[in-house]
Write a protein that holds these residues in place. Structure first.
Motif, mmCIF file in Angstrom:
data_model
loop_
_atom_site.group_PDB
_atom_site.id
_atom_site.type_symbol
_atom_site.label_atom_id
_atom_site.label_comp_id
_atom_site.label_asym_id
_atom_site.label_seq_id
_atom_site.Cartn_x
_atom_site.Cartn_y
_atom_site.Cartn_z
ATOM 1 N N ALA A 1 39.461 -49.462 47.912
ATOM 2 C CA ALA A 1 40.367 -49.309 49.052
ATOM 3 C C ALA A 1 40.071 -48.026 49.822
ATOM 4 O O ALA A 1 40.099 -48.010 51.060
ATOM 5 C CB ALA A 1 41.815 -49.320 48.571
ATOM 6 N N ARG A 2 39.803 -46.939 49.107
ATOM 7 C CA ARG A 2 39.488 -45.661 49.757
ATOM 8 C C ARG A 2 38.225 -45.766 50.604
ATOM 9 O O ARG A 2 38.047 -45.025 51.572
ATOM 10 C CB ARG A 2 39.304 -44.575 48.700
ATOM 11 C CG ARG A 2 40.554 -44.217 47.920
ATOM 12 C CD ARG A 2 41.338 -43.128 48.601
ATOM 13 N NE ARG A 2 40.695 -41.835 48.490
ATOM 14 C CZ ARG A 2 40.921 -40.804 49.291
ATOM 15 N NH1 ARG A 2 41.757 -40.933 50.296
ATOM 16 N NH2 ARG A 2 40.311 -39.646 49.113
ATOM 17 N N LEU A 3 37.343 -46.694 50.254
ATOM 18 C CA LEU A 3 36.093 -46.882 50.989
ATOM 19 C C LEU A 3 36.218 -47.926 52.090
ATOM 20 O O LEU A 3 35.227 -48.316 52.698
ATOM 21 C CB LEU A 3 34.983 -47.263 50.015
ATOM 22 C CG LEU A 3 34.628 -46.177 48.991
ATOM 23 C CD1 LEU A 3 33.747 -46.733 47.884
ATOM 24 C CD2 LEU A 3 33.925 -45.007 49.683
ATOM 25 N N GLY A 4 37.421 -48.405 52.324
ATOM 26 C CA GLY A 4 37.652 -49.316 53.428
ATOM 27 C C GLY A 4 37.682 -50.781 53.075
ATOM 28 O O GLY A 4 37.856 -51.627 53.958
ATOM 29 N N ALA A 5 37.515 -51.116 51.806
ATOM 30 C CA ALA A 5 37.546 -52.515 51.397
ATOM 31 C C ALA A 5 38.987 -53.001 51.287
ATOM 32 O O ALA A 5 39.917 -52.207 51.105
ATOM 33 C CB ALA A 5 36.838 -52.698 50.059
ATOM 34 N N GLY B 1 33.693 -49.073 41.915
ATOM 35 C CA GLY B 1 34.401 -49.328 43.163
ATOM 36 C C GLY B 1 33.493 -49.213 44.370
ATOM 37 O O GLY B 1 33.578 -50.014 45.312
ATOM 38 N N GLY B 2 32.609 -48.208 44.354
ATOM 39 C CA GLY B 2 31.650 -48.053 45.442
ATOM 40 C C GLY B 2 30.688 -49.219 45.515
ATOM 41 O O GLY B 2 30.372 -49.727 46.603
ATOM 42 N N LEU B 3 30.229 -49.651 44.362
ATOM 43 C CA LEU B 3 29.312 -50.798 44.299
ATOM 44 C C LEU B 3 29.976 -52.055 44.863
ATOM 45 O O LEU B 3 29.398 -52.763 45.705
ATOM 46 C CB LEU B 3 28.903 -51.024 42.844
ATOM 47 C CG LEU B 3 27.977 -52.189 42.558
ATOM 48 C CD1 LEU B 3 26.547 -51.856 42.967
ATOM 49 C CD2 LEU B 3 28.015 -52.555 41.075
ATOM 50 N N LEU B 4 31.187 -52.339 44.412
ATOM 51 C CA LEU B 4 31.864 -53.564 44.841
ATOM 52 C C LEU B 4 32.256 -53.502 46.311
ATOM 53 O O LEU B 4 32.203 -54.524 47.021
ATOM 54 C CB LEU B 4 33.099 -53.806 43.969
ATOM 55 C CG LEU B 4 32.849 -53.964 42.466
ATOM 56 C CD1 LEU B 4 34.132 -54.347 41.747
ATOM 57 C CD2 LEU B 4 31.747 -54.979 42.173
#
Length: 326
Positions: free
Chosen positions: A44-48, A262-265
């Motif tokens: 979520a923090r990465l915009g997903a 999380g970054g990968l997904l």
């Protein structure tokens, strides 16, 4: 936008604080955490578009977890609540390198009470990725629920992700963990292991080659093996490689692996890597390397901050970090 659904435990991490002086008792500060919940927050923090599915207790800590997830942009429509058990607690101590050790208060705990009927029918609609870890395998009923969720997600066309995140202290004493681990591994398309967890699988299979052969007999298409600041290894059905990570002054590694996942997904979802497109991704060495380096940056940044949810970076922080360490 298709969503990422992370299933499993959310709990309270009580982090040890420096003692105020001689004779002062140790102090612990509560942070929202739990491996799959951390992954949801990272995405979520990465915009997903990230959601969390799990059982939260109707207690002060369950309320705190629900608010923390919501405040950080994680969807909570798939959260169930119970009065039958309390929130799991983990007391976390750190050494001078930021590596942590855990003392768990679980079971009983609310997260172990989620059952297949608690999944909403709509939970698997327009789903990009379904993610789990092994902490929802420690009892038979929650393990069966985890595997059913993985199978329902696959039937809906989603990628299935598994980060072992093995915590032996959570398993019943003397119980062989490998049968449930291997059953779950066979259901996952994307697998992340630490070097120590990769070694655990050797107990049931032998050499690297034997472990990989058994993994490829399931649904797995991509295996990532991390080793702290040491180079990461990646494996596909036709190739393998090594990628250097980032060296940072670690303060707290509690959620670093979860931020990596999380970054990968988040990248997989943002690039539209669906189940039928995963093989093309893993066959593209440059693209795969870029994706792994991005995930590693998320993990490295997280290790430089204390806490779990609160340590995870956003997109701007990751971009600046990668530019600095290009």
């Amino acid at each position: 936008m298709s969503s990422i659904l992370c299933f499993g435990e959310a709990l309270i991490d009580f982090h040890a604080q420096p003692q105020g002086g001689a004779g002062q008792p140790p102090a612990f500060v509560p942070f929202a955490g739990g491996a799959p919940a951390n992954v949801a927050v990272a995405a979520a923090r990465l915009g997903a578009q990230a959601r969390f599915a799990g059982m939260l207790a109707r207690d002060m800590f369950g309320d705190f977890l629900l608010k923390s997830l919501t405040d950080l942009g994680v969807g909570t429509d798939d959260v169930a609540r119970t009065d039958e058990a309390r929130t799991a607690l983990a007391f976390v101590a750190h050494d001078d390198k930021g590596d942590r050790s855990f003392s768990f208060y679980r079971p009983p705990a609310a997260d172990l009470l989620f059952r297949p009927e608690h999944f909403r029918n709509e939970a698997f609609d327009d789903l990009a990725v379904f993610h789990v870890c092994s902490n929802s395998l420690t009892e038979a009923a929650i393990a069966a629920t985890t595997v059913e969720g993985m199978r329902r997600a696959r039937a809906a066309g989603a990628l299935v992700s598994f980060d072992m995140n093995l915590r032996p202290a959570l398993w019943p004493k003397g119980e062989d963990q490998l049968p449930r681990l291997w059953e779950t591994l066979s259901e996952a398309d994307v697998i992340k292991l630490s070097a120590e967890e990769f070694a655990v699988l050797h107990e049931g299979a032998g050499s690297d080659e034997a472990v990989l052969k058994r993994l490829w007999e399931g649904h797995a298409r991509l295996l990532l093996v991390t080793d702290g600041a040491e180079p990461m290894r990646w494996f596909t059905r036709t190739a393998s490689g090594v990628i250097k990570g980032y060296r940072v002054d670690a303060v707290d590694t509690t959620a670093a692996g979860d931020a990596f996942v999380g970054g990968l997904l988040a990248r997989l979802a943002s690039e539209g890597v669906t189940l039928d497109k995963l093989d093309a991704l893993v066959a593209d060495g440059d693209r795969l390397s870029d994706l792994i380096r991005f995930a590693a940056a998320c993990g490295a940044i997280t290790a430089t901050h204390k806490g779990s949810f609160t340590a995870i970076p956003d997109q701007a922080e990751v971009k600046a970090f990668m530019e600095k360490h290009a």
